[in-house]
Design an enzyme around this catalytic site. Sequence first.
Site, PDB file in Angstrom:
ATOM      1  N   HIS A 262      -6.147  -1.223 -31.350  1.00  0.00           N
ATOM      2  CA  HIS A 262      -6.213   0.217 -31.648  1.00  0.00           C
ATOM      3  C   HIS A 262      -7.635   0.693 -31.950  1.00  0.00           C
ATOM      4  O   HIS A 262      -7.875   1.898 -32.064  1.00  0.00           O
ATOM      5  CB  HIS A 262      -5.317   0.563 -32.844  1.00  0.00           C
ATOM      6  CG  HIS A 262      -3.853   0.352 -32.579  1.00  0.00           C
ATOM      7  ND1 HIS A 262      -3.201   0.938 -31.517  1.00  0.00           N
ATOM      8  CD2 HIS A 262      -2.912  -0.389 -33.234  1.00  0.00           C
ATOM      9  CE1 HIS A 262      -1.924   0.570 -31.535  1.00  0.00           C
ATOM     10  NE2 HIS A 262      -1.726  -0.236 -32.561  1.00  0.00           N
TER      11      HIS A 262
ATOM     12  N   ASP B 174       1.929  -5.735 -27.014  1.00  0.00           N
ATOM     13  CA  ASP B 174       2.262  -5.249 -28.356  1.00  0.00           C
ATOM     14  C   ASP B 174       3.235  -4.074 -28.211  1.00  0.00           C
ATOM     15  O   ASP B 174       3.238  -3.391 -27.190  1.00  0.00           O
ATOM     16  CB  ASP B 174       0.974  -4.793 -29.052  1.00  0.00           C
ATOM     17  CG  ASP B 174       1.170  -4.500 -30.516  1.00  0.00           C
ATOM     18  OD1 ASP B 174       0.929  -5.400 -31.343  1.00  0.00           O
ATOM     19  OD2 ASP B 174       1.581  -3.362 -30.861  1.00  0.00           O
TER      20      ASP B 174
ATOM     21  N   ASP C 285       5.503  -7.603 -32.225  1.00  0.00           N
ATOM     22  CA  ASP C 285       6.312  -6.589 -32.915  1.00  0.00           C
ATOM     23  C   ASP C 285       7.361  -5.918 -32.030  1.00  0.00           C
ATOM     24  O   ASP C 285       7.965  -4.928 -32.414  1.00  0.00           O
ATOM     25  CB  ASP C 285       5.410  -5.535 -33.590  1.00  0.00           C
ATOM     26  CG  ASP C 285       4.318  -4.998 -32.683  1.00  0.00           C
ATOM     27  OD1 ASP C 285       4.263  -5.400 -31.503  1.00  0.00           O
ATOM     28  OD2 ASP C 285       3.508  -4.180 -33.160  1.00  0.00           O
TER      29      ASP C 285
HETATM   30 ZN   LIG Z   1       1.894  -3.036 -32.750  1.00  0.00          ZN
END
Ligand SMILES: [Zn+2]
Length: 358
Positions: free
Chosen positions: A133, A170, A258
């Site tokens: 990110h 992800d 995740d």
């Molecule tokens: Zn994530």
Amino acid sequence: MVRNVAETAVVYSDEYLRHDTGRGHPERAERLRAIMQGLRENGFFEREFCSLVKPDMAALEDLELVHELDYIRLVERYCRSGGGVLDLGDTVVSKESFEVARYAVGGCLKAVKLVCEGKFRNAFAFVRPPGHHAGAFYARGFCIFNNVAIAATHLVRNQGLRRVLIIDIDAHHGNGTQDIFYDSAEVLYAGLHQDPTGFPGTGFIDEVGEGEGEGYTVNIPFPFRVNDTLYLEAFDQIISPIAEQYKPEFVLVSAGFDMHYTDPVASLSLSTLGYETIFSKILNIASRSCNGKVVAVLEGGYSLSFLGKMASAAIAKMCNAPYSVEDEVQKVSERTLKKTKAVVSRVKRVQSRFWNLK
Ligand SMILES: [Zn+2]
């Protein structure tokens, strides 16, 4: 050239535990403890399937492959003065975090160098803090420096590669990575993630890159609660054929764990079995195009009870070790099924401008 007995390097250091995000933060040291415990319990190191490798601390020049010096200095000063919230959101840093983040970058670079030199077939860097990110001049979503983007830039700029594929599995869109390579054809960013409307607000189907990079960004924004079956179908129909045509010289994986149905942060419904198959498919892509050169880098993943299992499933595939996965494929609603089919056909339509997709 000296070849190790083990095929897979596992890059890890207890240094990564020193990045302290405070009580109750999901991106905590226990994540890595759970992963390493899982790998040890399954005997990957004892039976020499894998070698444990310690990272070096990245130099300032390494960080500057992607990040602006002002931003790097800001992070350094902020950490030295005691830390706090770095991005007016949820990226918490402690006094040690600047150093630890440099070990995270250093771990990914070490993994990439070992594979480039032929010392290992592939590698997994289990690092904290995560990176996908973070952009050239901003921290976001628990990420400080963009580990995978620095590794990719190293491959292009220092190793002279011209086609690096980043597969981001992800649950969240890797906005930072996409941002950094949006106008580049030398790095193809392929992100498979949950509906990014709430966070991070990018990663939609029509984001395909610009300028020289047009056609070298691929986004599959899945509806919430997608399961293994639907995810893998999309992977086969979109990611595998694009990778086949791109012919990467190196494959990097932004490996977030995740997507699991027990994850407390994200909202997808994949299982450990799904992760096992995803890794098989990625290894297959790499063995067809670049002699199996794959480096996976840990991003998110917060389900402490399943992290060790998911990491073990991935590592077992990477080093060809026996491992039996115990988990269950989740059922999916009719609504999710329909929405997923619609997303996949739209992605195919948009990406058909650049790639041959059936
Ligand atoms: Zn994530």
